[in-house]
Design a protein around this motif. Structure first.
Motif, mmCIF file in Angstrom:
data_model
loop_
_atom_site.group_PDB
_atom_site.id
_atom_site.type_symbol
_atom_site.label_atom_id
_atom_site.label_comp_id
_atom_site.label_asym_id
_atom_site.label_seq_id
_atom_site.Cartn_x
_atom_site.Cartn_y
_atom_site.Cartn_z
ATOM 1 N N UNK A 34 0.843 -1.191 0.000
ATOM 2 C CA UNK A 34 0.000 0.000 0.000
ATOM 3 C C UNK A 34 0.881 1.246 0.000
ATOM 4 N N UNK A 35 0.648 2.118 -0.996
ATOM 5 C CA UNK A 35 1.407 3.365 -1.099
ATOM 6 C C UNK A 35 0.480 4.543 -0.852
ATOM 7 N N UNK A 43 -2.146 18.600 3.956
ATOM 8 C CA UNK A 43 -1.161 17.865 4.758
ATOM 9 C C UNK A 43 -1.790 16.652 5.433
ATOM 10 N N UNK A 44 -2.445 15.825 4.624
ATOM 11 C CA UNK A 44 -3.067 14.609 5.143
ATOM 12 C C UNK A 44 -3.014 13.504 4.110
ATOM 13 N N UNK A 45 -3.156 12.267 4.581
ATOM 14 C CA UNK A 45 -3.276 11.130 3.680
ATOM 15 C C UNK A 45 -4.650 11.175 3.018
ATOM 16 N N UNK A 46 -4.662 11.229 1.699
ATOM 17 C CA UNK A 46 -5.925 11.247 0.949
ATOM 18 C C UNK A 46 -6.393 9.839 0.629
ATOM 19 N N UNK A 47 -5.438 8.917 0.448
ATOM 20 C CA UNK A 47 -5.788 7.554 0.115
ATOM 21 C C UNK A 47 -4.560 6.667 0.070
ATOM 22 N N UNK A 48 -4.803 5.387 -0.210
ATOM 23 C CA UNK A 48 -3.733 4.416 -0.401
ATOM 24 C C UNK A 48 -4.008 3.642 -1.684
ATOM 25 N N UNK A 49 -2.958 3.439 -2.482
ATOM 26 C CA UNK A 49 -3.100 2.596 -3.660
ATOM 27 C C UNK A 49 -2.628 1.191 -3.324
ATOM 28 N N UNK A 222 1.878 11.396 -9.962
ATOM 29 C CA UNK A 222 2.490 10.212 -9.373
ATOM 30 C C UNK A 222 3.976 10.148 -9.732
ATOM 31 N N UNK A 223 4.725 9.419 -8.929
ATOM 32 C CA UNK A 223 6.138 9.239 -9.205
ATOM 33 C C UNK A 223 7.025 10.363 -8.711
ATOM 34 N N UNK A 224 6.578 11.144 -7.730
ATOM 35 C CA UNK A 224 7.378 12.252 -7.212
ATOM 36 C C UNK A 224 8.489 11.704 -6.316
ATOM 37 N N UNK A 225 9.724 12.064 -6.630
ATOM 38 C CA UNK A 225 10.860 11.532 -5.886
ATOM 39 C C UNK A 225 11.712 12.595 -5.212
ATOM 40 N N UNK A 226 11.589 13.862 -5.607
ATOM 41 C CA UNK A 226 12.432 14.905 -5.023
ATOM 42 C C UNK A 226 11.584 16.080 -4.556
ATOM 43 N N UNK A 240 -2.899 16.692 -5.077
ATOM 44 C CA UNK A 240 -2.856 15.255 -4.795
ATOM 45 C C UNK A 240 -1.579 14.685 -5.389
ATOM 46 N N UNK A 241 -0.750 14.073 -4.548
ATOM 47 C CA UNK A 241 0.580 13.642 -4.974
ATOM 48 C C UNK A 241 0.896 12.253 -4.436
ATOM 49 N N UNK A 242 1.724 11.537 -5.191
ATOM 50 C CA UNK A 242 2.112 10.176 -4.830
ATOM 51 C C UNK A 242 3.538 9.951 -5.318
ATOM 52 N N UNK A 243 4.314 9.218 -4.558
ATOM 53 C CA UNK A 243 5.681 8.942 -4.980
ATOM 54 C C UNK A 243 6.566 8.624 -3.788
ATOM 55 N N UNK A 244 7.788 8.176 -4.076
ATOM 56 C CA UNK A 244 8.703 7.755 -3.013
ATOM 57 C C UNK A 244 9.027 8.874 -2.030
ATOM 58 N N UNK A 245 9.012 10.128 -2.494
ATOM 59 C CA UNK A 245 9.279 11.236 -1.580
ATOM 60 C C UNK A 245 8.250 11.273 -0.458
#
Length: 256
Positions: A34-35, A43-49, A222-226, A240-245
């Motif tokens: 789950x990501x 500044x909150x969790x909107x969801x999990x993929x 999606x895919x934000x790393x920096x 809405x953002x998702x990624x390793x960062x």
């Protein structure tokens, strides 16, 4: 079970698709990672993929390579059920946090019939089905747009959120949006990676954001790393953002 194609979906009886009942016919087991998807403005969790993984943690490609044509329907159903069961056990029941599940349009022969097992699982574990988001990828396997339109309409009618994954990297592109109206547009990581250093990528993503606003669709990067990529994305108006960062996928144990 013989595969049911989109062309034969309308004439197929739900009772004939034994492989759609659950995952017991699959010759392999799997689990989910789950990501988080973050609303960076609030500044909150909107969801999990929910991302499919092997029990040893190998990626989706390893698992998907084991899915043979007779298993496609059962696998799609099993993924939905597994995601709901694991998410219910792992996360507190927050009505504002979505659970995003990838689905294969060609594995849904009749939307309202194929969602029953998922809703049954949600009821069993006390998971609010209104939190579900279903996302599909605009790739070369998506041939029957009218079938996909029917799936999205049926899901939205039941209160689910719908999303196009990897937008900007597939084969349908803008033409897809002339036929469909998803709730969320997930901008592909190839457009996001290094966007802070690329005026071209910023121009393309800015256009996508403007188009999404015109159509009433929420963009998600999606895919934000920096930190620099995140700053560029926020400057373009995407929240809405998702990624390793923001968070790596975390592996869950398989249910019994």
């Amino acid at each position: 079970m013989q595969p049911i194609t989109a062309a034969t979906a309308s004439t197929a009886a739900p009772a004939r698709c034994g492989g759609c009942r659950d995952g017991t016919l699959l010759p392999f087991d799997f689990t989910m990672a789950f990501q988080p998807i973050v609303d960076v403005a609030a500044e909150r969790i909107w969801g999990y993929e929910a991302l499919v993984r092997s029990l040893a943690g190998e990626g989706a490609a390893f698992v998907l390579d084991q899915v043979q044509p007779p298993h496609v329907y059962g696998f799609d159903q099993a993924c939905r059920i597994k995601a709901v069961e694991l998410a219910s056990a792992l996360f507190p029941p927050d009505p504002d946090v979505k659970l995003s599940i990838n689905f294969m349009p060609n594995a849904v022969y009749e939307p309202n019939a194929c969602i029953r097992a998922t809703l049954t699982a949600a009821k069993r574990v006390g998971f609010d089905p209104g939190r579900l988001m279903f996302e599909f990828t605009e790739d070369e396997r998506m041939r029957d747009i009218s079938h996909l339109r029917a799936i999205i309409a049926a899901y939205q009618a039941q209160g689910f959120t719908t999303a196009v994954d990897d937008f900007g990297a597939g084969y349908a592109g803008l033409g897809l949006l002339t036929e469909l109206r998803p709730d969320v547009l997930k901008i592909d990581m190839k457009l996001v990676r290094g966007i802070d250093r690329s005026p071209t990528k910023r121009a393309i993503v800015r256009s996508i954001v403007g188009l999404a606003a015109e159509l009433g669709i929420t963009p998600l990067a999606e895919g934000i790393e920096t930190a620099e990529e995140l700053a560029a994305i926020r400057a373009l108006g995407i929240t809405l953002c998702q990624g390793y960062l923001l968070g790596h996928p975390k592996l869950a144990f398989a249910t019994a």
